[in-house]
Write a protein that holds these residues in place. Structure first.
Motif, PDB file in Angstrom:
ATOM      1  N   ALA A  62       0.810  -1.226   0.000  1.00 38.16           N
ATOM      2  CA  ALA A  62       0.000   0.000   0.000  1.00 38.16           C
ATOM      3  C   ALA A  62       0.838   1.269   0.000  1.00 38.16           C
ATOM      4  CB  ALA A  62      -0.944  -0.014   1.202  1.00 38.16           C
ATOM      5  N   ARG A  65       1.940   2.054  -3.965  1.00 38.11           N
ATOM      6  CA  ARG A  65       0.998   2.006  -5.081  1.00 38.11           C
ATOM      7  C   ARG A  65       1.044   3.301  -5.881  1.00 38.11           C
ATOM      8  NH1 ARG A  65      -3.994  -0.610  -1.612  1.00 38.11           N
ATOM      9  NH2 ARG A  65      -3.108  -2.720  -1.442  1.00 38.11           N
ATOM     10  N   GLY A  70      -4.684   7.063  -9.381  1.00 36.19           N
ATOM     11  CA  GLY A  70      -4.541   5.631  -9.598  1.00 36.19           C
ATOM     12  C   GLY A  70      -4.418   5.275 -11.074  1.00 36.19           C
ATOM     13  N   PRO A 168      -6.498  -1.712  -7.069  1.00 30.52           N
ATOM     14  CA  PRO A 168      -5.409  -1.119  -6.284  1.00 30.52           C
ATOM     15  C   PRO A 168      -4.266  -2.086  -6.017  1.00 30.52           C
ATOM     16  CG  PRO A 168      -7.306  -1.589  -4.883  1.00 30.52           C
ATOM     17  CD  PRO A 168      -7.750  -1.808  -6.297  1.00 30.52           C
ATOM     18  N   GLU A 169      -4.583  -3.391  -5.885  1.00 30.58           N
ATOM     19  CA  GLU A 169      -3.531  -4.368  -5.645  1.00 30.58           C
ATOM     20  C   GLU A 169      -2.974  -4.835  -6.979  1.00 30.58           C
ATOM     21  OE1 GLU A 169      -4.753  -7.526  -3.141  1.00 30.58           O
ATOM     22  OE2 GLU A 169      -5.221  -6.226  -1.439  1.00 30.58           O
TER      23      GLU A 169
END
Length: 422
Positions: A62, A65, A70, A168-169
């Motif tokens: 996290a 990232r 994003g 996100p991962e």
């Protein structure tokens, strides 16, 4: 009647001559096409895929990232420096270590001209099974279709991905030591990225192969943050592997030697650390690379730094040596020569404990004298302080007594004997 017969036979004769001519012309055309096809096959057969750039993927936590907004439905430009060149290339993308599928609306490549800028005239769009849009499933990898592109040795290439879905991962290589550029929305390949949000991470992109003559071969580097380049200059491409690559390209006897840096900051050999341990990731990160003929193993310091007591010291030394032996045997089975790099000193660093130094001494002695390696790159010899051999030279570390600085990486890259790769 006689006249008619002559005319008839004359006509037949002309038709026969015409037919013969047509047959000969067709035969000649067939032979020419066959020659060209065989020549093309011979030309293709004289070339092979060779990795010219690679990075080791791992789960990006996290803290590392992509910045807001994003990657999803936005455009991301990454810069990489290749080693050897060629006219046909293909790209590797990874979605390993991710729980989400990732969609590319399009992926463009171009010559990087510095910062976020590209040579617009060089821009091309990659395809995947002849399509521009593609989805990579969770924990899968992908290779693009081959594309013609005038890749020069040492060239910096910009890879611009217009993402669709991208949770996100996501997998990648957080410690890129290279600035990437995030622009909101699905932008054209040639868009101006000068106002993009910057981040020093790579995501999804994991390698580039080039079609090259059979005399071309790659050198893979398995390592930790010292291979990965912590302490080198951001976007300066001056890790010790970069310095070595530049020297190889300038040397006539080694100008067709590629460098593949598979270092991961915080990586261990046998347990713990960032990313999968080297012993676990070895088959994927090293043995699956294209046409590797040499391997440099430069790992172990993080395993040593994780030892908590003197009782664990001897076992750690043995575990490291056993892991090295296994990796050497696997590489040798693939016809790869393996060179061992000695582990650098770490006194005055966060790893400094009396019971840890003998582990390094034991392992380094084994690297130098066991005969298991095909050669030794004795980094300790040029990086340690003669007045205090357990400490890095004061002008060659980045202030933490653990990682080299830019000057230190230059010393390391210039120390390696190029004859090892002739």
């Amino acid at each position: 009647m006689t006249y008619q017969s002559k005319t008839f036979f004359s006509s037949v004769s002309r038709k026969s001559k015409f037919s013969s001519f047509s047959f000969i012309a067709a035969l000649l055309l067939f032979l020419v096409l066959s020659f060209n096809a065989n020549a093309a096959k011979r030309k293709d057969a004289s070339k092979i895929w060779v990795g010219t750039w690679s990075t080791a993927p791992y789960f990006v936590d996290a803290n590392n990232r992509a910045p807001v907004p994003g990657l999803a439905n936005n455009s991301f430009r990454q810069i990489v420096r290749v080693s050897v060149g060629g006219d046909v290339i293909r790209f590797h993308f990874t979605n390993l270590f991710s729980k989400n599928d990732v969609t590319f609306k399009s992926v463009g490549i171009a010559v990087s001209t510095g910062g976020s800028s590209i040579d617009v005239a060089s821009a091309k769009v990659l395809k995947f099974a002849a399509k521009e849009e593609v989805t990579i499933k969770s924990n899968e990898e992908l290779i693009s279709d081959p594309i013609k592109f005038p890749l020069k040795p040492g060239m910096k290439v910009a890879i611009t991905i217009c993402f669709g879905d991208a949770g996100p991962e996501i997998g990648g290589h957080a410690a890129s030591r290279t600035t990437s550029y995030l622009l909101e929305g699905n932008q054209p390949l040639t868009a101006d990225f000068s106002k993009a949000i910057t981040t020093d991470h790579w995501f999804v992109t994991s390698g580039i192969d080039v079609m090259a003559p059979k005399t071309t071969a790659a050198i893979a580097i398995l390592g930790n943050s010292i291979a990965d380049g912590r302490g080198s200059g951001t976007s300066k491409f001056n890790r010790w592997s970069d310095i070595l690559s530049e020297r190889l390209l300038k040397n006539p006897a080694t100008k067709n030697r590629a460098i593949l840096n598979l270092g991961i900051g915080g990586n261990c050999v046998v347990r713990g650390g960032q990313g999968e341990p080297a012993a676990v990731r070895f088959d994927r990160d090293i043995l699956s690379q294209q046409n590797v003929k040499w391997l440099i193993i430069s790992e172990g310091i993080n395993d040593i730094g994780g030892v908590r007591s003197a009782d664990q010291a001897a076992k750690m030394a043995n575990d490291l040596i056993d892991a090295y032996k296994t990796m050497i045997n696997k590489a040798h089975a693939k016809g790869i020569k393996v060179y061992g790099a000695t582990i650098l000193p770490f006194a005055k660093s966060s790893y400094d404990k009396d019971f840890r130094h003998p582990i390094r001494d034991t392992v380094n002695n084994w690297i130098r004298t066991s005969g298991n390696f095909d050669g030794v790159i004795d980094f300790e010899k040029v990086m340690s302080d003669p007045q205090n051999p357990n400490t890095l030279l004061p002008d060659l570390h980045s202030g933490d007594f653990l990682h080299p600085n830019e000057a230190g990486y230059k010393v390391m890259g210039e120390f390696i004997d190029l004859k090892l790769f002739e």
